[in-house]
Motif scaffolding. Sequence first.
Motif, PDB file in Angstrom:
ATOM      1  N   ALA A   1      -3.652  -7.178  -1.059  1.00  0.00           N
ATOM      2  CA  ALA A   1      -2.249  -6.977  -0.670  1.00  0.00           C
ATOM      3  C   ALA A   1      -2.001  -7.634   0.682  1.00  0.00           C
ATOM      4  CB  ALA A   1      -1.937  -5.490  -0.599  1.00  0.00           C
TER       5      ALA A   1
ATOM      6  N   ASP B   1       1.065  -8.876   3.828  1.00  0.00           N
ATOM      7  CA  ASP B   1       2.260  -8.345   4.483  1.00  0.00           C
ATOM      8  C   ASP B   1       3.282  -9.422   4.837  1.00  0.00           C
ATOM      9  OD1 ASP B   1       0.970  -5.620   4.907  1.00  0.00           O
ATOM     10  OD2 ASP B   1      -0.435  -6.945   5.952  1.00  0.00           O
ATOM     11  N   TYR B   2       2.775 -10.594   5.202  1.00  0.00           N
ATOM     12  CA  TYR B   2       3.649 -11.674   5.663  1.00  0.00           C
ATOM     13  C   TYR B   2       3.326 -12.969   4.917  1.00  0.00           C
ATOM     14  CZ  TYR B   2       5.355  -8.936   9.598  1.00  0.00           C
ATOM     15  OH  TYR B   2       5.963  -7.978  10.369  1.00  0.00           O
TER      16      TYR B   2
ATOM     17  N   ALA C   1       8.382 -10.072  -2.950  1.00  0.00           N
ATOM     18  CA  ALA C   1       7.985  -8.665  -3.112  1.00  0.00           C
ATOM     19  C   ALA C   1       8.543  -7.831  -1.955  1.00  0.00           C
ATOM     20  CB  ALA C   1       6.465  -8.553  -3.155  1.00  0.00           C
ATOM     21  N   PRO C   2       8.997  -6.603  -2.230  1.00  0.00           N
ATOM     22  CA  PRO C   2       9.610  -5.785  -1.177  1.00  0.00           C
ATOM     23  C   PRO C   2       8.674  -5.514   0.008  1.00  0.00           C
ATOM     24  CG  PRO C   2       9.868  -4.771  -3.351  1.00  0.00           C
ATOM     25  CD  PRO C   2       8.972  -5.942  -3.535  1.00  0.00           C
ATOM     26  N   SER C   3       7.380  -5.549  -0.227  1.00  0.00           N
ATOM     27  CA  SER C   3       6.417  -5.253   0.841  1.00  0.00           C
ATOM     28  C   SER C   3       6.159  -6.443   1.757  1.00  0.00           C
ATOM     29  CB  SER C   3       5.099  -4.816   0.202  1.00  0.00           C
ATOM     30  OG  SER C   3       4.629  -5.845  -0.665  1.00  0.00           O
ATOM     31  N   VAL C   4       6.757  -7.589   1.437  1.00  0.00           N
ATOM     32  CA  VAL C   4       6.417  -8.828   2.155  1.00  0.00           C
ATOM     33  C   VAL C   4       7.593  -9.335   2.987  1.00  0.00           C
ATOM     34  CG1 VAL C   4       5.776 -11.261   1.874  1.00  0.00           C
ATOM     35  CG2 VAL C   4       4.713  -9.523   0.434  1.00  0.00           C
ATOM     36  N   THR C   5       7.299  -9.721   4.230  1.00  0.00           N
ATOM     37  CA  THR C   5       8.250 -10.468   5.045  1.00  0.00           C
ATOM     38  C   THR C   5       7.889 -11.937   4.904  1.00  0.00           C
ATOM     39  OG1 THR C   5       8.404  -8.664   6.618  1.00  0.00           O
ATOM     40  CG2 THR C   5       9.133 -10.834   7.385  1.00  0.00           C
TER      41      THR C   5
ATOM     42  N   LYS D   1      -2.051  -7.067  10.355  1.00  0.00           N
ATOM     43  CA  LYS D   1      -1.320  -7.476   9.150  1.00  0.00           C
ATOM     44  C   LYS D   1      -1.893  -8.788   8.604  1.00  0.00           C
ATOM     45  CE  LYS D   1       1.733  -4.124   9.395  1.00  0.00           C
ATOM     46  NZ  LYS D   1       1.630  -2.987   8.449  1.00  0.00           N
TER      47      LYS D   1
ATOM     48  N   CYS E   1      -1.323 -12.318   6.781  1.00  0.00           N
ATOM     49  CA  CYS E   1      -0.283 -13.325   6.577  1.00  0.00           C
ATOM     50  C   CYS E   1      -0.859 -14.500   5.801  1.00  0.00           C
ATOM     51  CB  CYS E   1       0.259 -13.818   7.918  1.00  0.00           C
ATOM     52  SG  CYS E   1       1.544 -15.069   7.737  1.00  0.00           S
TER      53      CYS E   1
ATOM     54  N   GLY F   1       3.227 -10.276  -3.633  1.00  0.00           N
ATOM     55  CA  GLY F   1       2.780  -9.376  -2.567  1.00  0.00           C
ATOM     56  C   GLY F   1       1.272  -9.321  -2.436  1.00  0.00           C
ATOM     57  N   LYS F   2       0.591 -10.243  -3.110  1.00  0.00           N
ATOM     58  CA  LYS F   2      -0.871 -10.254  -3.106  1.00  0.00           C
ATOM     59  C   LYS F   2      -1.377 -11.689  -3.041  1.00  0.00           C
ATOM     60  CE  LYS F   2      -0.809  -7.994  -7.055  1.00  0.00           C
ATOM     61  NZ  LYS F   2      -1.124  -7.248  -8.273  1.00  0.00           N
TER      62      LYS F   2
END
Lengths: 200, 467
Positions: free
Chosen positions: B335, B337-338, B365-369, B419, B421, B454-455
């Motif tokens: 998983a 994050d960025y 994905a909602p979890s990703v910026t 995090k 990236c 997101g992965k």
Amino acid sequence: MTPFTTLSTTAVPLPIEDVDTDQIIPARFLKAVTRDGFGENLFRDWRFDKDGQMKEDFVLNNPLYRGEILVAGANFGCGSSREHAAWAIGDYGFRVVVSSYFADIFRGNALNNGILPLVVSPTLLDEIFKTIEADPQARFTVNLEAQTFKNETTGTVSTFDIDSYKKTCLINGYDDIDYLLSQRELIEKFEQERQDFSLV
Amino acid sequence: MGKTLFDKVWDAHVVTEIPGGNQVLYIDRHLIHEVTSPQAFNGLRRRELPLLRKDRIVATADHNVPTKDQDKPISEPLSAKQVRMLTENCAEFDVPLYGLGHPYQGIVHVIGPELGITRPGITMVCGDSHTSTHGAFGAVAFGIGTSQVEQVMATQCLLLTKPKKMRINVEGDLSPGVTAKDIILYVISKLGTGGGTGYFVEYAGSAIRALSMEGRMTICNMSIEMGARGGLIAPDQTTFDYLAGREFSPQGKDWEAAVAYWKTLPTDPDANFDVEHTYRAEEITPMVTYGTNPGMGMGVRESIPVSSDIHGAAGIAKAMKYMDLEAGKPIHELAIDYVFIGSCTNSRIEDLRAVVDLVGDKQVAPSVTAIVVPGSQQVAKQAIAEGLDQKLIAAGFEFRGAGCSACLGMNEDKVPAGKYCVSTSNRNFEGRQGPGARTILASPLTAAAAAITGKVTDVRDLLLQPA
């Protein structure tokens, strides 16, 4: 540039390979517009945690290890060309960095700042680390004129390579720019005589 | 005996040779930016020296610039000061400056080529290690320190020893989902971060020749990540087609004469290299890095090695601790994050098009910026003209203004500590994208795939899905 001739001192061991210039001086400290003061942020994120507290397990924070020679693992100074890395090492008080090889740009930057990047064999590098581990007060002597590096504990004397021009520069404290300025006539002659497709 | 491309360009720029093996090398073009130039300008002032050749230097602001609200003053005081110093220095020394707000502003290694400043057969330097990018055009281009920036300003020359020569051949056809970025990450994973030290690299072979100029720039850009002094690729019709009609490209008879000269530059068949490596394009899969230097890379489906020929167990263990990963395990489906799509490695129009094509109607994905940062104002303008910005925004990406952005943790764009990236940039060093940030280097396609899922993802799985 401060001339360099001989140096006899204790050494600080950093037995880590591929130390990149982002570790030596992180980018967020590159915002200064002069060459001064980078030493306080040398190895910033290895020396201090995010709250600015000293990390006691990092060698520069260990009072046992002091000296003007930094001994580091292979490929020291890789990555970014930032000369700030050489300024930080010099400002902190190192005059010599010993490794089994250096990244090209860092090596040039060090030489342009009166810091000697001294290349030893991997075997000798290992011996130096062992000597310091056994005795943090072990002394080493660098003689640039003779191109020798002496481990005062074991008595081992090794020679090191440096090109004769750079050696002269270090011993006398000359910059490349002094030499290049003296070549002005040749440079202008070159400009006039060559075929140039770079600006048309 | 024949000469290599590198020999031909280098030797044509040697002004003189001095005892000890150093050569005075003439520098045709000098690019500067705000981070590595202020001390050089100070040096000129201290020595009371002028710029020797004002027509050979170009400046831009890229490392410190914010990528949001670029029309407003820079809020971070030290960044603002450094950019202001560049403006003042360029005014005092009469240097052309493509600063913030100028239509040509952008990452120095993106604007040189797109303006036609970069071209075959020239020597080019910048106080920035990724100057190797410009070698994609058959130029001898390399990064220098600030003392050397000052030397070039004052004398248009550098004192250097000529590097040794390496050729890296990549033969065959790339598989779907495999890009130029994967080629160079693969090569660096084989040679390590120090494998090119002391060498100038020529990239050759059918897989290299088949690449666009954008792809070639991605390859040459990362030459420094294996320690090479620079990298270059023989100019050919792809090169000429890219350069034709650019802002500063030669025109008319000058163009004809220049192309005739450029055609003489490729390496002669009987030229020798000190070292040569050959790889098969078919063996390259989408690549990711798992560690804390660009040599710590692997195919996206592979497991992290415990040790290798290049990386000792201690080095990998140190990297695993920083990355919070485990040697022997894969990182596929980790998983993240960025996602950062940008930098001098992968921020050109072709990169942005590839991302948009892959994303299609899918969503971040909602979890990703996920941020997309064009390399220059011109790339941004082109992306907007093609509607790429709207498609990216609709998919959940942020579309920013031009700059170095989250590649180096120097401006406002940073990845928070701890995090992960997935980044199309060039360095995964500890803290590179911000203190404690964990970087996974990958191609724009692999980064876009990670944004969607997101992965860490094998982009080939997305390519197989029906539209």
